[in-house]
Design an enzyme around this catalytic site. Structure first.
Site, PDB file in Angstrom:
ATOM      1  N   TYR A  55       0.809  -1.129  -0.014  1.00 38.61           N
ATOM      2  CA  TYR A  55       0.264  -0.120   0.087  1.00 38.61           C
ATOM      3  C   TYR A  55       0.843   1.450   0.146  1.00 38.61           C
ATOM      4  O   TYR A  55       0.314   2.261  -0.183  1.00 38.61           O
ATOM      5  CB  TYR A  55      -0.929   0.039   1.181  1.00 38.61           C
ATOM      6  N   LEU A 219     -17.480  -4.816   2.102  1.00 36.81           N
ATOM      7  CA  LEU A 219     -18.486  -4.038   1.594  1.00 36.81           C
ATOM      8  C   LEU A 219     -18.549  -4.055   0.109  1.00 36.81           C
ATOM      9  O   LEU A 219     -19.030  -3.055  -0.775  1.00 36.81           O
ATOM     10  CB  LEU A 219     -18.392  -2.558   2.042  1.00 36.81           C
ATOM     11  N   SER A 271     -12.389   3.015   5.054  1.00 33.79           N
ATOM     12  CA  SER A 271     -13.173   4.098   4.494  1.00 33.79           C
ATOM     13  C   SER A 271     -12.079   5.304   4.968  1.00 33.79           C
ATOM     14  O   SER A 271     -11.524   5.310   6.313  1.00 33.79           O
ATOM     15  CB  SER A 271     -14.617   4.509   5.299  1.00 33.79           C
TER      16      SER A 271
END
Length: 323
Positions: A55, A219, A271
């Site tokens: 990342y 999600l 998020s």
């Protein structure tokens, strides 16, 4: 699950908080956002933070954790931090240097969990995604049991408290579990898991071996990244999920997260939006009925958002197996 502390016990005796904060973002998102979002997540109660060398944000995430320790919000032992060994470092001699590099970026003495990001080994070097002239991935050949032995040594050296895997199918897990001279079992398998891909068979397999399933993309996937199959339906618009959410006066996202918690799955919520980060903590404020759970189970259609198609053809490509 221990509902008081909302943690699950690993087979090595350590505990993992059932709700984790995911920090992956597409390359175009400024790294500074990972810093601010992680700080905020810790402020509102997240104690489990998930990142990875891939990342390229461990400096920022580490800075966020250290700043929340410095200001007295948490102690280091309150935070559960996961990093991942990327595919270009699966050769045994590259494992410890890769973990040490993550620790250096984080400026932490240890991680709580270090996992093999994927069983698909890629050519070692400084490219995360090494490709040939035609744009195809350059694979490497590694015995994952040897990679695992190198992880065991990292645990013994105190660089990580626990070791696990990610994106492994049950046959690849079996290979490690049946390895002669196995010192430590994987504590977890982190995989894509949501109502459209509920991983019930893999979950059953993992539970039978005392391995915790950790869900990413819980999600679905809204991110248009190079790893995502974008032809798939949008999970959070599913009518069944929306109806259950309405009934409980919750959002479809919270219902999808709660579904995992009630199945004994550790779930990552990703998020960088402050309102949603705070909202995701409400997963502990309500309960789904057995009927709700059954209805959500019925949504499974084996839809994989992160199918990593570039890895097809690799002997360890994990998703050709049913589970």
């Amino acid at each position: 699950m221990d509902p008081k502390s909302q943690r699950v016990k690993f087979n090595d005796g350590h505990f993992i908080p059932v709700l984790g904060f995911g920090t992956y973002a597409p390359e175009e998102v400024p790294k500074s956002e990972a810093l601010e979002a992680t700080k905020f997540a810790i402020e509102v109660g997240f104690r489990h933070v998930d990142s990875a060398h891939l990342y390229q944000n461990e400096e920022q995430v580490g800075q966020a954790i250290r700043s929340k320790i410095a200001d007295g919000t948490v102690k280091r032992e309150d935070i559960f931090y996961t990093s991942k060994l990327w595919c270009n470092s699966l050769q045994p001699e590259l494992v410890r240097p890769a973990l040490e590099k993550s620790l250096q970026n984080l400026q932490l003495d240890y991680v709580d969990l270090y996992i093999i990001h994927s069983p698909v080994s890629l050519k070692p070097g400084n490219k995360f995604v090494p490709k040939d002239e035609s744009g195809k991935l350059i694979f490497d050949s590694v015995d994952l049991c040897h990679t695992w032995e190198a992880l065991e040594k990292c645990k013994d050296a105190g660089l990580t408290k626990s070791i696990g895997v990610s994106n492994f199918n049950h046959k690849q897990l079996e290979k490690i579990l049946n390895k002669p001279g196995l010192k430590y079992k994987p504590v977890c398998n982190q995989v894509e898991c949501h109502p459209y891909l509920n991983q019930s068979k893999l979950l059953e397999f993992c539970k039978s071996h005392d391995i915790v399933l950790v869900a990413y993309a819980a999600l679905g996937a809204q991110l248009l990244s190079e790893w995502v199959n974008s032809n798939n339906p949008v999970l959070l618009e599913d009518p069944v999920l929306c109806a259950i959410a309405k009934k409980h006066k919750q959002t479809p996202a919270l219902v999808a997260l709660r579904y995992q918690v009630q199945r004994g799955v550790v779930v990552l919520a990703k998020s960088f939006n402050k309102k949603r980060i705070k909202e995701n903590m409400q997963v502990f404020d309500f309960e789904l009925t057995p009927e709700d759970m059954k209805a959500i189970d019925g949504l499974n259609r084996n839809t994989r958002y992160y199918d990593f198609q570039q890895g097809i053809g690799h002997p360890e490509y994990p998703f050709s197996e049913e589970y």
